[in-house]
Design a protein around this motif. Structure first.
Motif, PDB file in Angstrom:
ATOM      1  N   ARG B  91      19.588  40.856 -41.536  1.00 51.47           N
ATOM      2  CA  ARG B  91      20.435  40.219 -40.520  1.00 51.47           C
ATOM      3  C   ARG B  91      20.946  41.215 -39.487  1.00 51.47           C
ATOM      4  NH1 ARG B  91      22.343  34.910 -41.956  1.00 51.47           N
ATOM      5  NH2 ARG B  91      24.101  35.213 -40.585  1.00 51.47           N
ATOM      6  N   ASN B  94      18.286  41.455 -36.256  1.00 53.76           N
ATOM      7  CA  ASN B  94      18.342  40.579 -35.073  1.00 53.76           C
ATOM      8  C   ASN B  94      19.780  40.242 -34.690  1.00 53.76           C
ATOM      9  OD1 ASN B  94      18.900  38.826 -37.165  1.00 53.76           O
ATOM     10  ND2 ASN B  94      17.716  37.130 -36.328  1.00 53.76           N
ATOM     11  N   MET B  96      22.142  39.018 -36.273  1.00 56.45           N
ATOM     12  CA  MET B  96      22.739  37.782 -36.768  1.00 56.45           C
ATOM     13  C   MET B  96      24.088  38.063 -37.411  1.00 56.45           C
ATOM     14  SD  MET B  96      21.350  34.933 -36.101  1.00 56.45           S
ATOM     15  CE  MET B  96      21.804  33.721 -37.336  1.00 56.45           C
ATOM     16  N   THR B  99      27.419  36.998 -35.847  1.00 59.29           N
ATOM     17  CA  THR B  99      28.020  35.665 -35.955  1.00 59.29           C
ATOM     18  C   THR B  99      28.973  35.562 -37.141  1.00 59.29           C
ATOM     19  OG1 THR B  99      26.248  34.783 -37.345  1.00 59.29           O
ATOM     20  CG2 THR B  99      25.946  34.606 -34.972  1.00 59.29           C
ATOM     21  N   VAL B 124      21.469  37.615 -27.505  1.00 62.68           N
ATOM     22  CA  VAL B 124      20.614  36.434 -27.311  1.00 62.68           C
ATOM     23  C   VAL B 124      19.176  36.876 -27.018  1.00 62.68           C
ATOM     24  CG1 VAL B 124      20.153  34.573 -25.673  1.00 62.68           C
ATOM     25  CG2 VAL B 124      22.428  34.836 -26.646  1.00 62.68           C
ATOM     26  N   ARG B 127      17.453  38.228 -30.170  1.00 67.97           N
ATOM     27  CA  ARG B 127      16.995  37.171 -31.085  1.00 67.97           C
ATOM     28  C   ARG B 127      15.796  36.416 -30.531  1.00 67.97           C
ATOM     29  NH1 ARG B 127      22.933  35.351 -31.477  1.00 67.97           N
ATOM     30  NH2 ARG B 127      23.834  37.136 -32.555  1.00 67.97           N
ATOM     31  N   THR B 128      15.604  36.492 -29.231  1.00 68.57           N
ATOM     32  CA  THR B 128      14.404  35.894 -28.667  1.00 68.57           C
ATOM     33  C   THR B 128      13.174  36.736 -29.005  1.00 68.57           C
ATOM     34  OG1 THR B 128      15.828  35.313 -26.832  1.00 68.57           O
ATOM     35  CG2 THR B 128      13.494  34.880 -26.562  1.00 68.57           C
ATOM     36  N   MET B 132      13.560  34.502 -36.688  1.00 70.54           N
ATOM     37  CA  MET B 132      14.044  34.528 -38.059  1.00 70.54           C
ATOM     38  C   MET B 132      13.745  33.214 -38.772  1.00 70.54           C
ATOM     39  SD  MET B 132      17.741  35.766 -39.369  1.00 70.54           S
ATOM     40  CE  MET B 132      17.887  36.561 -40.953  1.00 70.54           C
ATOM     41  N   GLY B 151      13.143  26.331 -28.337  1.00 67.51           N
ATOM     42  CA  GLY B 151      13.188  27.699 -27.828  1.00 67.51           C
ATOM     43  C   GLY B 151      12.587  27.806 -26.439  1.00 67.51           C
ATOM     44  N   THR B 154      15.082  26.409 -24.081  1.00 72.96           N
ATOM     45  CA  THR B 154      16.242  27.281 -23.981  1.00 72.96           C
ATOM     46  C   THR B 154      15.953  28.488 -23.091  1.00 72.96           C
ATOM     47  OG1 THR B 154      16.908  26.618 -26.194  1.00 72.96           O
ATOM     48  CG2 THR B 154      17.901  28.608 -25.326  1.00 72.96           C
ATOM     49  N   HIS B 155      14.751  29.044 -23.252  1.00 73.48           N
ATOM     50  CA  HIS B 155      14.429  30.259 -22.511  1.00 73.48           C
ATOM     51  C   HIS B 155      13.517  29.982 -21.327  1.00 73.48           C
ATOM     52  CE1 HIS B 155      16.496  32.255 -25.718  1.00 73.48           C
ATOM     53  NE2 HIS B 155      15.674  31.754 -26.609  1.00 73.48           N
ATOM     54  N   ALA B 205       9.870  29.371 -34.518  1.00 73.66           N
ATOM     55  CA  ALA B 205      10.109  30.777 -34.200  1.00 73.66           C
ATOM     56  C   ALA B 205       8.963  31.332 -33.354  1.00 73.66           C
ATOM     57  CB  ALA B 205      10.275  31.585 -35.480  1.00 73.66           C
ATOM     58  N   VAL B 208       8.479  31.053 -29.120  1.00 77.44           N
ATOM     59  CA  VAL B 208       8.996  31.941 -28.079  1.00 77.44           C
ATOM     60  C   VAL B 208       8.302  33.300 -28.136  1.00 77.44           C
ATOM     61  CG1 VAL B 208      11.231  30.810 -27.873  1.00 77.44           C
ATOM     62  CG2 VAL B 208      10.936  32.617 -29.557  1.00 77.44           C
TER      63      VAL B 208
END
Lengths: 322, 295
Positions: B91, B94, B96, B99, B124, B127-128, B132, B151, B154-155, B205, B208
């Motif tokens: 974790r 990336n 994570m 959070t 962000v 993580r792209t 994960m 994804g 989003t991107h 996953a 992206v």
């Protein structure tokens, strides 16, 4: 050497479990009380109000005139006032309540979370009579002085329905539909906020992690993943608020103006079912049409509130099952 | 592999613990070892470089000075008992852990030479680039199509509907799920079986085009057949990606990975080529763990 254990064989015949049976019966009784009370209220309301339905038929619901002197009673003004104030209150409280809930669960700093959560719950603990007095002495003069003239000036462009409804064009007297809606909005706000917060908190962290791991921002995770996951429950929260707004009485009596006639604007003095009953009940003699009419009103309110709560239940349960 | 560990000592210098850096060339003659037959060569390029990482959850320290190089086009397995820090490190890779309230990471994690924890790097974006997959399949409560498109939307990877369709199909094909779902793309992702859900999440996953895919016990909730599907898929995916997998199953680590790292109580005890770790570990603790004499 271990001593051999003598196993007892299974034998026929059941033992009577007295304690268990008694326990089960008492639990059933506890549950039955709820049903009995509910049904008896509904019955009393209906039987007591039957005279009104017999006299006016369906015209009781659609009638727009309410005149104790001529003994003509139509419930439509009260029903309209009830629905209008409740829906307006919802429109005001919904976005704010959702905002509070999202803030509390997502972006609120840890230190602020506890105090703010308690403050929201305290809002729910304020007695409705206090809201009523505050609404009458503080909010209504403020509305008359500042808000209502501004509303009139700002929304002049909305075309009126001649002789029927003039939206925001009315004398700024403070009390009326919009003021009652505002007070109601404040009262149902904590319920919407708290229920929405609980719904959001029950969203599995794994789901949110999945969105974050995709490189989603908080906003994207919320709108793309969390809200679709709990959509039904969010509507359920709103309907719970609506149910409360429909039946709220004391605060509304103070600020709605208590005029039992069809409202001709959103600022007009009006009445709700609950406020009419509260105002007229002391003067209604037993056995008269006056009292029957009030009980019939109560019956209508009961049915409407029950329907709204039933919808809320169904919506809230949908998510839990999936 | 020796080239790789040599590089590690170059970059981390004297601070690096001795055991991890003195991996001898011990390939060949695996005694009763699981048959590891890599079909694609391990690239010499290091994708992720973990340098002296300490991780904390509040007061509790979860990782102690971990150094590790993760090569591209290979599957790196993290093994160790529960609570040994392997998921924590995953974790970290990336971000994570950002959070989790109270989580804190010290040290450097370089991806292609760039520090992912640098102040001017957007988590962000990290993580792209680094996807994960979680222990339990977590499809979003939307349609199969929308799960994959999430994804890309989003991107903003697709300008037209046709491009988006293409991304969805390509991702599902790469995750070996296309043939099973192509006729019901509009149906909810949650309606799939557990194994299919996990492949859906992998496809999501992949949509992206991440350089790295992190997997946190991806098969622990799956039956053996679904597990076999995922493992076959991993072998295929590593041709184009760097994969890090946390697993409780030593058999799985032996089957799928080229590099294995063994963790114990927040420390990286030993890392190296999988066949060497499983046949001739340098450290007794590793030996005890993989032979089941642990604890």
């Amino acid at each position: 050497m271990t001593t051999p254990v003598a196993h007892r064989p299974l034998t026929a015949g059941r033992r009577l479990h007295i304690g268990d049976t008694a326990f089960r019966i008492s639990l059933f009784a506890a549950g039955a009380v709820v049903i009995v009370v509910l049904l008896s209220i509904l019955t009393i309301m209906f039987v007591g109000g039957k005279q009104a339905f017999d006299t006016f038929g369906l015209g009781f619901i659609s009638g727009t005139e309410w005149n104790p002197v001529t003994q003509i009673y139509g419930a439509l003004p009260a029903i309209t006032g009830t629905l209008l104030t409740a829906v307006l209150a919802l429109l005001i409280a919904w976005p704010i309540g959702f905002g509070i809930a999202f803030f509390l669960t997502e972006t609120c700093p840890e230190r602020l979370r506890g105090p703010l959560g308690v403050a929201v719950e305290l809002l729910a603990a304020v007695p409705s009579i206090v809201y009523g007095m505050w609404g009458f002495f503080v909010l209504a003069p403020f509305m008359a002085e500042y808000v209502q003239p501004w509303l009139t000036a700002t929304f002049l462009w909305i075309p009126p329905i001649p002789d029927t409804f003039y939206w925001f064009t009315a004398p700024p007297i403070g009390v009326g539909l919009i003021t009652a809606s505002l007070v109601l909005a404040i009262m149902i706000l904590p319920f919407i906020a708290a229920t929405t917060r609980d719904v959001l908190q029950s969203t599995p962290q794994l789901l949110k992690d999945g969105a974050y791991a995709m490189g989603a921002t908080r906003w994207e995770a919320l709108t793309g993943v969390v809200i679709p996951a709990v959509r039904g429950s969010l509507f359920g929260a709103v309907f719970l608020g609506l149910g409360r707004a429909l039946g709220e009485t004391m605060a509304v009596v103070f600020v709605i103006g208590n005029a039992i006639r069809m409202p001709d604007s959103l600022m007009a003095p009006s009445a709700t079912i609950a406020s009419v009953v509260a105002n007229s009940f002391p003067e209604a003699e037993p056995g008269t049409l006056d009292l029957a009419v009030l009980l019939a009103l109560g019956f209508i309110l009961f049915v409407v509130s029950f329907g709204v709560l039933a919808i809320a239940r169904v919506l809230l349960r949908q998510e839990r099952m999936s | 592999m020796s080239v790789m560990t040599q590089k590690a000592s170059d970059t981390t210098g004297a601070a690096a613990p001795v055991v991890r850096e003195t991996a001898r060339q011990t390939r060949g003659a695996p005694l009763g070892a699981p048959a590891v037959t890599p079909t694609a060569p391990i690239a010499a390029t290091i994708r992720i470089s973990v340098q002296d990482i300490n991780a904390f959850y509040g007061e509790k320290q979860a990782l102690f000075g971990v150094n590790l190089e993760v090569p591209d086009n290979a599957i790196t397995a993290f093994i160790g008992a529960s609570g040994c820090g392997k998921s924590t490190l995953l974790r970290c890779l990336n971000r994570m852990n950002d959070t989790i309230p109270g989580a804190r990471v010290e040290g450097r994690i370089l991806m292609d030479g760039a520090d992912i924890n640098a102040a001017d790097i957007d988590p962000v974006q990290v993580r792209t680039r680094i996807g994960m997959v979680f222990q339990k399949p977590n499809p979003f409560p939307i349609s199969i199509y929308e799960n994959i498109a999430f994804g890309a939307r989003t991107h903003k990877l697709a300008a037209t509907k046709a491009e988006l369709d293409d991304i969805v199909e390509r991702s599902l094909r790469r995750a070996a799920l296309w043939d099973e779902v192509k006729d019901r793309l509009g149906k909810p992702g949650l309606g799939l079986s557990g194994g299919q859900q996990q492949r859906l999440v992998i496809a999501r996953a992949l949509a992206v085009s991440p350089a790295v895919i992190l997997m946190d016990e991806p098969c622990s909730a799956l039956d053996p057949i679904a597990t076999a599907h995922i493992e076959a898929l991993l072998e295929d995916l590593r041709k184009h990606t760097c994969i890090v997998i946390v697993t409780h199953s030593m058999a799985q680590a032996a089957r799928v990975s080229q590099i294995t790292a063994f963790f114990h109580m927040g420390e990286l005890i030993e890392s190296g080529p999988t066949d060497q770790i499983f046949t001739m570990p340098k450290v007794d603790q590793t030996q005890n763990y993989i032979t089941g004499r642990f604890g």
